[in-house]
Design an enzyme around this catalytic site. Structure first.
Site, PDB file in Angstrom:
ATOM      1  N   SER A 117      -5.365  22.958 -36.284  1.00  0.00           N
ATOM      2  CA  SER A 117      -6.077  21.881 -36.056  1.00  0.00           C
ATOM      3  C   SER A 117      -6.505  21.034 -37.281  1.00  0.00           C
ATOM      4  CB  SER A 117      -7.200  22.006 -35.158  1.00  0.00           C
ATOM      5  OG  SER A 117      -7.474  20.868 -34.356  1.00  0.00           O
ATOM      6  N   GLU A 214       2.566  19.589 -34.042  1.00  0.00           N
ATOM      7  CA  GLU A 214       1.870  19.646 -32.633  1.00  0.00           C
ATOM      8  C   GLU A 214       0.581  18.636 -32.998  1.00  0.00           C
ATOM      9  OE1 GLU A 214      -1.417  21.223 -31.938  1.00  0.00           O
ATOM     10  OE2 GLU A 214      -1.969  22.010 -34.086  1.00  0.00           O
ATOM     11  N   HIS A 279      -2.617  23.974 -30.085  1.00  0.00           N
ATOM     12  CA  HIS A 279      -3.969  23.800 -29.198  1.00  0.00           C
ATOM     13  C   HIS A 279      -3.251  24.391 -27.643  1.00  0.00           C
ATOM     14  CE1 HIS A 279      -5.197  21.450 -32.318  1.00  0.00           C
ATOM     15  NE2 HIS A 279      -6.180  21.416 -31.959  1.00  0.00           N
TER      16      HIS A 279
END
Length: 309
Positions: A117, A214, A279
């Protein structure tokens, strides 16, 4: 000949590992639960001094930038620490990454860095500044890690038995653009990669790489804007292949898929979708900085060597 990134050594029971908070604030109860998992693996986790801090004015940050940077620098430079785990993501790594003592970190040598992230900014910095391979893996105080046994096991196997997880072959994987490509893995949150452009720790392009992308919470039009920025800047020129992970809270997947196909399909390289990392529950740990082969028809990513030495 291109120099391959340095792979840190694998972990062993009894290793001391450090937990830092480069980004958002960390819930104490989740931190305790994550530490218990690490201890169950036979590791000796130590928590950096400012992990539970709160910024005095900006509630989205785990303390002051300089304190978060100091924690990471000191953890990395501790000769007794074999790995550094990020407690959570959120936002904040970009604010502190240039405050790290890169001279001291380089002198300390290679160690394992784990996170994803917002930690994409650190993956890029450690690759560009140090030539170090890192792990796109779960944060130890994040709900997905604490409640999902498959996520835990993927990280544990990568850390201790990396030769056992050299092939990523999720059942959900589908061919978006056919083909087979070889390159060195890199990537993370696509929004963070775009935000990195023009900064001191950004690589000039993804040329020759297997790009693993992502994101979370980015609507299709924003993903379009992000990918268009990467295309217009030339950052995607020469990329060898692309693997796509999860797109949680990004809207209906068919709308997301249409954007991905439109923006990436014209690159003329293999593209695999729905590879599961990111995620997402039961998300596998994937290494960055490791030579590998992406097979779009088979839906596999196969590492040439284990993620850790």
């Amino acid at each position: 000949m291109t120099t391959l990134p340095v792979r840190p050594r694998r972990l062993r029971p009894g290793d001391r590992v450090a937990v830092v908070a480069p980004s958002g604030p960390v819930p104490e109860e989740r931190l305790r639960a994550g530490l218990d998992i690490l201890r169950a693996w036979g590791l000796d986790p130590v928590v950096a001094p400012h992990v539970l801090d709160a910024h005095p004015a900006l509630g989205h940050l785990a303390g002051r930038d300089e304190d978060r940077a100091r924690d990471l620098t000191e953890a990395w430079c501790d000769p007794d620490v074999a790995a550094v785990f990020c407690a959570r993501g959120g936002y904040g790594a970009q604010r502190m990454v240039d405050l790290l003592d890169w001279t001291a970190i380089r002198a300390a040598g290679p160690k394992v860095l784990v996170g994803y992230s917002d930690i994409t900014a650190l993956h890029e910095a450690f690759a560009v500044r140090l030539g170090l391979a890192t792990l796109h893996g779960p944060m130890i105080a994040a709900g997905a890690f604490l409640k999902d046994a498959r996520t835990q096991e993927s990280l544990r196997a990568t850390l201790f038995e990396p030769e056992s997880v050299q092939t990523l072959a999720p059942e959900t994987a589908r061919t978006l653009v056919p083909g087979r490509a070889r390159g060195t893995t890199l990537g993370g949150c696509v929004s963070l990669l775009a935000a990195d452009l023009g900064t001191p720790h950004a690589r000039p392009s993804a040329r020759g790489g297997l790009l693993l992308l992502e994101d979370v919470g980015e609507e299709p039009y924003r993903l379009d804007r992000i990918l268009t920025q990467l295309l217009r800047s030339g950052w995607l020129d020469g990329v060898a292949g692309i693997g796509l992970g999860s797109w949680e809270e990004c809207g209906p997947y068919e709308e997301v898929r249409a954007v991905l196909a439109d923006r990436l399909g014209g690159l003329g390289v293999p593209v695999v979708e729905e590879m599961g990392f990111g995620h997402h529950e039961s998300a596998p740990t994937v290494p960055f900085g490791t030579p590998a082969v992406l097979d779009a028809e088979a839906g596999t990513l196969t590492l040439d060597v284990p993620a850790l030495s």
